[in-house]
Design an enzyme around this catalytic site. Structure first.
Site, PDB file in Angstrom:
ATOM      1  N   ASP A  81      23.041   2.043  -2.673  1.00 60.94           N
ATOM      2  CA  ASP A  81      24.353   0.937  -2.668  1.00 60.94           C
ATOM      3  C   ASP A  81      25.104   1.601  -3.181  1.00 60.94           C
ATOM      4  O   ASP A  81      26.338   1.085  -3.138  1.00 60.94           O
ATOM      5  CB  ASP A  81      23.267  -0.172  -3.337  1.00 60.94           C
ATOM      6  CG  ASP A  81      22.005  -0.114  -3.179  1.00 60.94           C
ATOM      7  OD1 ASP A  81      21.870  -1.089  -2.536  1.00 60.94           O
ATOM      8  OD2 ASP A  81      21.366  -0.090  -3.878  1.00 60.94           O
ATOM      9  N   HIS A  98      17.233  -2.249  -6.562  1.00 55.78           N
ATOM     10  CA  HIS A  98      17.600  -2.385  -5.860  1.00 55.78           C
ATOM     11  C   HIS A  98      17.786  -3.708  -4.815  1.00 55.78           C
ATOM     12  O   HIS A  98      16.758  -3.858  -4.228  1.00 55.78           O
ATOM     13  CB  HIS A  98      17.461  -0.516  -4.545  1.00 55.78           C
ATOM     14  CG  HIS A  98      17.881  -1.153  -3.313  1.00 55.78           C
ATOM     15  ND1 HIS A  98      19.087  -0.920  -2.947  1.00 55.78           N
ATOM     16  CD2 HIS A  98      16.161  -1.306  -2.183  1.00 55.78           C
ATOM     17  CE1 HIS A  98      18.588  -0.801  -1.545  1.00 55.78           C
ATOM     18  NE2 HIS A  98      17.729  -0.895  -0.908  1.00 55.78           N
TER      19      HIS A  98
END
Length: 332
Positions: free
Chosen positions: A160, A188
């Protein structure tokens, strides 16, 4: 003097991410081009033949740094003596499945792998959980491997982080290596908070804040965030397969920085065990900005958090608390 080989475990090694990851490790992308490795690859019995095919390809590639390959469906053999464990294997959510069903499957997988790591891994083994739900899978692993220090169990949010760097790089038409210090806070999942408030871009006249250069707070506070949050889904839509190359590459980045250290003045995002920093509940595996030195990570302290960010940090913490409760209910 030649270094002793490091034993690196990859679970789910016959899968897409595993297939992309093992050659990167064998080539020195994870631990450096002077570090020999012995790869331990684990997968489930139905994937045994495919796993052997991956082993054959590793032999055929003749990687100079690769000093041995263990390919097995036996969790004890896979975990024996490993210095680094990258947990890619997990049970994916399938259509029509409830979250609790997925969680129950993953709790049972991570329970057995945790106890094998605890009993058979090398002292000081570093663990990175990639399989989703990554934060909560890491927490389960920590529960069932109490002798592995909590600081040695992490989960992957570097993917990410790298996605956020990529979006800023594209927006400003600058090399991605010139962008630094974005932050991924939290889970996440699509509740994560990609934060650019402290991020900078290297320019000929020194580092400049991302907000100052982008000059579009509406984009940064909305579309940028959702693009990073939902990038995985966008890749599935485009490729008809989940992100494998980028996930494998970011797993290498995560371990490399953890083992070899972050660059001075730069931090990265890692899912680590919360100590209550930034008023995040202790006892969650939560993504924070960290620096790494001498094989240890440390949460970056004292960053100002505005009201917009505070809400986002709390929202993703709430989701993680709910996941934790769900996972613990599956233990009973």
């Amino acid at each position: 003097m030649a270094k002793d080989p490091v034993r690196v475990l990859v679970t789910g090694a016959a899968g897409q991410i595993g297939y992309a990851l093992v050659p990167m490790i064998a080539r020195g992308v994870m631990l450096g081009t002077d570090q020999p490795v012995i790869l331990h690859m684990l997968d489930i019995p139905p994937a045994a033949e495919a796993l052997n095919g991956v082993k054959m390809e590793l032999v055929d590639a003749a990687f100079p740094l690769l000093k041995g390959v263990v390919a097995t469906t036996d969790v004890v053999e896979a975990c024996t003596g490993v210095n680094i464990a990258v947990m890619v294997g997990g049970f994916p959510r399938k259509e029509g499945m409830e979250r609790k069903d997925v969680m129950t499957k993953n709790v049972s997988i991570y329970k057995s792998q945790a106890s094998a790591l605890e009993k058979h891994a090398a002292a000081g083994c570093k663990v990175l959980v990639v399989a989703n739900p990554a934060n909560t899978n890491a927490l389960i692993l920590k529960e069932f491997a109490p002798s592995i220090p909590e600081k040695n169990i992490t989960c992957l949010t570097r993917l990410d982080h790298n996605r956020a760097l990529g979006q800023i790089s594209e927006r400003l038409s600058v090399p991605v290596c010139d962008v630094k210090n974005v932050i991924i806070w939290g889970n996440h999942s699509s509740s994560q908070y990609p934060d650019v408030n402290h991020a900078t871009v290297a320019t000929p006249s020194g580092d400049k804040p991302v907000r100052e250069l982008v000059k579009d707070d509406v984009w940064l506070n909305a579309e940028f965030i959702t693009t990073v949050q939902q990038r995985g889904a966008a890749i599935i839509k485009a490729r008809k397969l989940s992100s494998a190359l980028s996930a494998a590459s970011s797993a290498c980045d995560h371990i490399r920085d953890w083992v070899l250290g972050t660059t001075e003045g730069t931090w990265v995002s890692m899912g680590v065990y919360s100590d209550g920093s930034y008023n995040v509940p202790a006892g969650l595996i939560y993504s924070f900005p960290v620096t790494c030195q001498n094989g240890e990570w440390k949460i970056v302290q004292g960053l100002p958090i505005d009201e917009f960010s505070r809400k986002k940090l709390d929202l993703t913490a709430e989701e993680l608390s709910e996941e934790k409760a769900l996972a613990y209910s599956c233990l009973n």
